[in-house]
Design a protein around this motif. Structure first.
Motif, PDB file in Angstrom:
ATOM      1  N   GLU A  73      45.644   3.338  52.960  1.00  0.00           N
ATOM      2  CA  GLU A  73      44.775   4.502  53.032  1.00  0.00           C
ATOM      3  C   GLU A  73      43.345   4.170  52.611  1.00  0.00           C
ATOM      4  O   GLU A  73      42.431   4.971  52.815  1.00  0.00           O
ATOM      5  CB  GLU A  73      45.324   5.627  52.152  1.00  0.00           C
ATOM      6  CG  GLU A  73      46.687   6.147  52.590  1.00  0.00           C
ATOM      7  CD  GLU A  73      47.177   7.280  51.714  1.00  0.00           C
ATOM      8  OE1 GLU A  73      46.345   8.102  51.286  1.00  0.00           O
ATOM      9  OE2 GLU A  73      48.388   7.341  51.437  1.00  0.00           O
ATOM     10  N   GLU A  74      43.139   3.002  52.003  1.00  0.00           N
ATOM     11  CA  GLU A  74      41.810   2.605  51.519  1.00  0.00           C
ATOM     12  C   GLU A  74      41.096   1.655  52.479  1.00  0.00           C
ATOM     13  O   GLU A  74      39.999   1.193  52.183  1.00  0.00           O
ATOM     14  CB  GLU A  74      41.957   1.931  50.142  1.00  0.00           C
ATOM     15  CG  GLU A  74      42.642   2.814  49.101  1.00  0.00           C
ATOM     16  CD  GLU A  74      42.937   2.065  47.812  1.00  0.00           C
ATOM     17  OE1 GLU A  74      42.593   0.858  47.730  1.00  0.00           O
ATOM     18  OE2 GLU A  74      43.512   2.674  46.897  1.00  0.00           O
ATOM     19  N   VAL A  75      41.733   1.352  53.613  1.00  0.00           N
ATOM     20  CA  VAL A  75      41.171   0.367  54.545  1.00  0.00           C
ATOM     21  C   VAL A  75      40.041   0.995  55.364  1.00  0.00           C
ATOM     22  O   VAL A  75      40.139   2.137  55.811  1.00  0.00           O
ATOM     23  CB  VAL A  75      42.276  -0.179  55.470  1.00  0.00           C
ATOM     24  CG1 VAL A  75      41.676  -1.054  56.575  1.00  0.00           C
ATOM     25  CG2 VAL A  75      43.295  -0.966  54.654  1.00  0.00           C
ATOM     26  N   SER A  76      38.983   0.231  55.554  1.00  0.00           N
ATOM     27  CA  SER A  76      37.816   0.677  56.323  1.00  0.00           C
ATOM     28  C   SER A  76      37.901   0.176  57.762  1.00  0.00           C
ATOM     29  O   SER A  76      38.377  -0.935  58.021  1.00  0.00           O
ATOM     30  CB  SER A  76      36.523   0.131  55.697  1.00  0.00           C
ATOM     31  OG  SER A  76      36.370   0.564  54.374  1.00  0.00           O
ATOM     32  N   THR A  77      37.407   0.982  58.680  1.00  0.00           N
ATOM     33  CA  THR A  77      37.259   0.534  60.067  1.00  0.00           C
ATOM     34  C   THR A  77      35.814   0.081  60.300  1.00  0.00           C
ATOM     35  O   THR A  77      34.904   0.462  59.555  1.00  0.00           O
ATOM     36  CB  THR A  77      37.611   1.645  61.054  1.00  0.00           C
ATOM     37  OG1 THR A  77      36.855   2.821  60.722  1.00  0.00           O
ATOM     38  CG2 THR A  77      39.092   1.967  60.988  1.00  0.00           C
ATOM     39  N   LYS A  78      35.623  -0.715  61.353  1.00  0.00           N
ATOM     40  CA  LYS A  78      34.309  -1.286  61.624  1.00  0.00           C
ATOM     41  C   LYS A  78      33.735  -0.687  62.916  1.00  0.00           C
ATOM     42  O   LYS A  78      34.277  -0.921  63.997  1.00  0.00           O
ATOM     43  CB  LYS A  78      34.410  -2.813  61.745  1.00  0.00           C
ATOM     44  CG  LYS A  78      34.812  -3.483  60.437  1.00  0.00           C
ATOM     45  CD  LYS A  78      35.104  -4.962  60.606  1.00  0.00           C
ATOM     46  CE  LYS A  78      33.873  -5.757  60.881  1.00  0.00           C
ATOM     47  NZ  LYS A  78      34.148  -7.222  60.913  1.00  0.00           N
ATOM     48  N   PRO A  79      32.649   0.070  62.819  1.00  0.00           N
ATOM     49  CA  PRO A  79      32.047   0.614  64.033  1.00  0.00           C
ATOM     50  C   PRO A  79      31.367  -0.442  64.884  1.00  0.00           C
ATOM     51  O   PRO A  79      31.223  -0.259  66.096  1.00  0.00           O
ATOM     52  CB  PRO A  79      31.025   1.623  63.489  1.00  0.00           C
ATOM     53  CG  PRO A  79      30.759   1.194  62.084  1.00  0.00           C
ATOM     54  CD  PRO A  79      32.012   0.556  61.594  1.00  0.00           C
TER      55      PRO A  79
END
Length: 469
Positions: free
Chosen positions: A289-295
């Protein structure tokens, strides 16, 4: 109980994901497969395929986004196209008929898919852990699921969440700056235990799986320093090693049982750390739930600056033609990872980690399009001229792992300037991508991917992952 045993018990436990963790797993699986489908059609991935096929034939597991596009696709909003190199015979790479087969043995499929997921630098990352956990775990799990004819969707998502948790937790437990490439060295541990779980290995063999995975852990930060294509190579090796670790344990091989905490274990040789920093609270929250996505398809360290400029462009506060120069004052990690100078003869892997190229590209096109990472674009005089006026310098932050704060100053041709303090990265849990931004990323991935790729990669990622048809 040792911290290692605590980790192994978590890996083998009967988990039922809470709604928030399940939603995160679904969202990140979709993000990973979209980026992987685009990466599979890249020239870099396609160049690797002849070598991977040379390791042996088989039809156990699928390759992401296969076959590659027959014709380059012009991407709206830029002057660049993807899959431009049609004749590979002169370069020694794969001829066209090598792209006919969409399946390989599971270790080879895991290798190719791991390479494809990471090669565009568009894959999700747990920022505090500095681990691209989805990349290795997803590539290994799909290969494992395929070779057993598919898997239960809830079991797949639980294995994905467990593997991401362990890989990220290894990074959380670390206490020093990286020397080895943690997405690979920690990723192989999480991925191997996730595969063991999905394939139903007895829990008393999980210690062997962990030990055998550790024996194969590899990858250094030298690849990042040199901005080498060896970065996705290290992800690919880890995904393949996760499959072979489970195979060897199933065949009866013993692994080292104190692989993480022993005198020559992970936290002695690879990097300093205390595993209890992770295992003392393991299972109390789900790290997925803490993982970031990369735009943007670029190093995560570039996203603070690119996200801020993107906001200025979208709001109309910045006119690209008015930009005279760009100054970034940033912590040491930003300077080291993406502060490298513009080079007209750079490789695509270098360009993805080069703010002096990425900033002019975003200002010119309004997007950062992977199709623009070509020799012609690198040599473009206009991009190079502005790239020479993008400066990345150290601020007074002594933290070797900090990504923020950063100070962005854009000098304008009329003598004015725009200044912004950057405190976080777009795509993080604190600053998630909007629905429009997410759609824009998926739409670009779909254009870049092969037109013949399985539509479920974008339309129903969980069905794609669990049903090999």
């Amino acid at each position: 109980m040792t911290a290692t045993q605590h980790l192994l018990d978590f890996a083998a436990a009967d988990h039922r994901l809470p709604d928030s963790a399940r939603e995160a797993a679904l969202r990140l699986l979709a993000d990973t497969l979209a980026g992987g489908a685009a990466g599979a059609a890249s020239d870099e991935a396609r160049h690797m395929l002849a070598a991977v096929r040379g390791w042996g034939e088989g039809d156990a597991s699928r390759l992401l986004g296969f076959p590659p596009p027959a014709h380059p696709e012009l991407v709206e909003g830029s002057s660049c196209s993807f899959g431009q190199e049609k004749d590979r015979a002169s370069t020694g790479s794969a001829p066209a008929d090598h792209f006919e087969h969409a399946r390989l043995p599971a270790p080879s499929a895991a290798w190719f898919n791991g390479f494809a997921i990471h090669c565009l630098e568009w894959d999700a990352v747990h920022e505090p852990a500095v681990v691209h956990a989805l990349s290795v775990v997803t590539a290994a799990l799909i290969a494992a699921s395929d070779r057993k004819g598919g898997s239960d969707p809830d079991a797949f998502l639980a294995a994905l969440a467990v593997g991401v948790d362990i890989a990220s937790g290894m990074g959380v437990a670390a206490t020093g700056a990286m020397s080895f490439f943690r997405p690979a060295t920690a990723g192989v541990i999480g991925a191997a235990l996730a595969v063991a779980r999905l394939e139903g290995l007895p829990s008393d063999r999980f210690a062997d799986v962990l030990g055998i995975a550790y024996s194969q852990a590899a990858g250094t930060m030298q690849a990042h320093v040199e901005a080498s294509v060896a970065l996705p190579l290290q992800i690919a090796h880890a995904a393949r090693a996760a499959i072979t670790a489970v195979d060897l344990a199933r065949a009866g091989m013993d692994g080292r049982h104190n692989a993480l905490e022993g005198p020559f274990g992970y936290f002695t040789l690879f990097e300093p750390g205390d595993l209890r920093r992770y295992t003392d609270s393991i299972g109390e929250r789900w790290l997925i739930e803490e993982v970031s996505t990369k735009p943007f398809p670029s190093g995560r360290a570039s996203h603070g600056v690119l996200g801020t400029i993107d906001d200025l462009l979208r709001s109309g506060e910045l006119e690209p033609a008015a930009v005279a120069s760009v100054d970034v004052a940033a912590p040491p990690l930003i300077n080291r990872l993406v502060g490298r100078p513009y080079k007209p003869d750079m490789a695509p892997s270098y360009a993805r980690l080069c703010l002096p190229f990425l900033v002019p590209l975003l200002l010119r096109d309004g997007i950062v399009n992977p199709a623009c990472f070509t020799a012609d674009q690198f040599a473009d005089p206009a991009l190079a001229a502005l790239g020479d006026k993008v400066t990345v310098r150290l601020n007074d932050n002594p933290d070797p792992n900090a990504l923020a704060p950063q100070q962005l100053t854009i000098m304008l041709k009329n003598g004015g300037h725009i200044a912004r303090q950057i405190t976080g990265n777009l795509g993080s849990p604190a600053a998630p991508m909007s629905a429009d931004q997410t759609k824009a990323k998926y739409d670009l991935c779909r254009v870049l991917a092969s037109p013949d790729a399985d539509a479920r990669l974008f339309d129903d990622p969980l069905l794609y992952a669990t049903d090999p048809q």
